[in-house]
Design an enzyme around this catalytic site. Structure first.
Site, PDB file in Angstrom:
ATOM      1  N   ILE A 119      33.548  37.119 -32.480  1.00 57.82           N
ATOM      2  CA  ILE A 119      33.892  35.783 -32.986  1.00 57.82           C
ATOM      3  C   ILE A 119      35.000  35.183 -32.127  1.00 57.82           C
ATOM      4  CG2 ILE A 119      34.702  34.447 -34.966  1.00 57.82           C
ATOM      5  CD1 ILE A 119      34.041  36.856 -36.729  1.00 57.82           C
TER       6      ILE A 119
ATOM      7  N   LYS B 294      45.063  43.434 -36.821  1.00 58.50           N
ATOM      8  CA  LYS B 294      44.452  42.138 -36.501  1.00 58.50           C
ATOM      9  C   LYS B 294      45.234  40.988 -37.130  1.00 58.50           C
ATOM     10  CE  LYS B 294      39.927  44.248 -35.857  1.00 58.50           C
ATOM     11  NZ  LYS B 294      38.745  44.735 -36.563  1.00 58.50           N
TER      12      LYS B 294
ATOM     13  N   ARG C  86      35.321  61.695 -18.850  1.00 56.55           N
ATOM     14  CA  ARG C  86      34.002  62.349 -18.938  1.00 56.55           C
ATOM     15  C   ARG C  86      33.154  61.989 -17.706  1.00 56.55           C
ATOM     16  NH1 ARG C  86      32.806  59.440 -24.438  1.00 56.55           N
ATOM     17  NH2 ARG C  86      33.815  57.860 -23.166  1.00 56.55           N
TER      18      ARG C  86
ATOM     19  N   GLY D  49      28.201  52.424 -34.982  1.00 55.40           N
ATOM     20  CA  GLY D  49      29.220  52.135 -33.973  1.00 55.40           C
ATOM     21  C   GLY D  49      30.250  51.105 -34.412  1.00 55.40           C
TER      22      GLY D  49
HETATM   23  N1  HSE Z   1      36.480  49.357 -36.616  1.00 52.46           N
HETATM   24  C1  HSE Z   1      36.563  47.954 -36.387  1.00 52.46           C
HETATM   25  C2  HSE Z   1      35.853  47.236 -37.515  1.00 52.46           C
HETATM   26  C3  HSE Z   1      35.959  47.635 -35.064  1.00 52.46           C
HETATM   27  O1  HSE Z   1      35.125  47.888 -38.267  1.00 52.46           O
HETATM   28  O2  HSE Z   1      36.025  46.036 -37.683  1.00 52.46           O
HETATM   29  C4  HSE Z   1      36.231  46.257 -34.589  1.00 52.46           C
HETATM   30  O3  HSE Z   1      37.589  46.026 -34.407  1.00 52.46           O
END
Ligand code: HSE
Length: 414
Positions: free
Chosen positions: A131, A200, A44, A182
């Site tokens: 964190i 994760k 963009r 966000g």
């Molecule tokens: N979508 C992820 C969350 C963003 O809500 O934890 C951070 O990894």
């Protein structure tokens, strides 16, 4: 001066630019070098950006510039991020990423390339947003054998569950708010169906036990079938429902790992981790439980972790950092059905009392949960601790007696 490139100018990428350009003097001091953003890669146009002249649409411009020593990848997704990161590492550039999908799928391979090329591949921001968890686990807790890692690893789902529990907000409204703030992934299915938390826990498991755990090896359930009725039964039981990613070692040296909603007792360290916050408990044999807590998503918390990695890379341009794990293997993660758990079961029946007696016959001792305003044709019970396979095998007998199983939720042991 060290020149860097940033690939991606979305939520995290623009946060990285903001942190780097607003903290210039402290970052320069900490890195012992001025850090200059030479390129920002995005398809963009950003004509109003103060760095408008640094934008490029060509990855090759970055790859072929020998002065670029550190590349930040904050595009997200596996492709083209994987190809770009691989090429950067192969050409001798260190890479910093927040991309958990990339690290969970390709971490072992990319770490190996980084080692061969004597550059760094760092990804503090990939787990837990702001964190610190990757560096503490790989350095500060390095003397421990990790017994278990369990955490609330997804800010969006924790935000949604908290809004449902505390404000009676609908699932849809809470998700829309998380997206607006966000927190959510571009495709929020990755949040609510547990895939983000799965990536994760794969990263943390690989780091904790030194061998890659791949997302398809971890049984994953999201929060889409959690109802206000479950939330209220959890309250009557004495706890809350949280989406948990968990990994531990089994007695035969393999791993047990799962992502699913769990009932957490109110006195657990994770029970009061609310809103967009994440909480990660690492149980070490020497330290006991260590809990990490903070904002797990959002522009600036995540950018903070990315920039810290950039500073680390710039300070150690000629030295390899600590991160490494080897390739995984097929049998490494045990079948979740072999895990021993106590299970919450909510069901519908014409005569719930009768069904509870039938459940007692099937499971042995059960605890029936009672709550105000329960539907008259519903009941919820807690089973004794049994292999999950055994619990699931008993459900058809209840169904044969007229029960409609509405939900099953595992109980945590932390
Ligand atoms: N979508 C992820 C969350 C963003 O809500 O934890 C951070 O990894």
């Amino acid at each position: 001066m060290v020149k860097i490139a940033i690939m991606g100018h979305g939520t995290v990428g623009s946060g990285v630019v903001e942190v780097l350009t607003t903290h210039v003097s402290s970052i320069t001091k900490r890195a012992n070098e001025e850090i200059r953003i030479q390129y920002i890669l995005d398809l963009r146009d950003f004509p109003d950006s103060p760095l408008a002249d640094r934008f490029t649409k060509s990855f090759d411009v970055i790859l072929n510039d020998p002065e670029i020593l550190v590349v930040v990848e904050v595009m997200g997704g596996l492709h083209p991020a994987y190809d770009y990161v691989k090429q950067c590492l192969e050409s001798g550039k260190s890479v910093v990423t927040s991309n958990k999908e990339l690290v969970a799928a390709k971490g072992a391979e990319l770490l190996r390339i980084a080692q061969e090329k004597n550059v760094n591949f760092l990804f503090e921001a990939s787990v837990g947003g702001g964190i610190p968890i990757i560096r503490p686990m790989s350095q500060c807790l390095a003397a421990n054998d990790v017994i278990e890692v369990a955490g609330i690893l997804n800010g969006t789902t924790n935000f949604i569950l908290t809004k449902m529990i505390n404000e009676d907000m609908s699932f849809e409204d809470a998700l829309a708010l998380a997206q607006k703030l966000g927190y959510a992934e571009r495709n929020p299915a990755a949040d609510i169906e547990g895939h983000d938390a799965c990536r994760k826990i794969c990263i943390l498991a690989s780091l904790a036990y030194g061998k890659h755990v791949y997302p398809d090896q971890v049984h994953t359930e999201g929060i889409t079938n959690i109802t206000l009725s479950d939330v209220k039964y959890a309250d009557a039981w004495g706890g809350v429902i949280k989406l948990i990613g968990q990994v531990s070692k089994t007695s035969d040296g393999r791993l047990q790992s799962i992502v699913c909603p769990m009932l957490i007792p109110r006195d657990s360290q994770l029970a009061n981790v609310d809103d967009v916050f994440n909480g990660i408990m690492v149980r070490g044999d020497a330290t006991g439980d260590v809990v990490f807590y903070g904002k797990g998503a959002g522009k600036l918390p995540t950018a903070s972790a990315v920039v810290a990695d950039v500073i680390d890379c710039v300070k150690h341009l000629k030295a390899r950092k600590y991160l490494f794990w080897e390739d995984g293997s097929k049998e490494y993660v045990a079948d979740y059905l072999d895990n021993e758990v106590a299970m919450y079961i909510r069901f519908k029946a014409a005569n719930p009392d009768e069904l509870c007696r039938a459940a007692e016959k099937e499971f042995g001792e059960i605890t029936r949960l009672l709550r105000r305003d329960a539907e008259p044709d519903e009941a919820a019970i807690i089973t004794p601790v049994l292999a999950e396979r055994e619990i699931r095998a008993k459900l058809p007998a209840l169904e044969a007696q007229g029960a409609e199983i509405l939900n099953t939720i595992r109980l945590s042991d932390f």
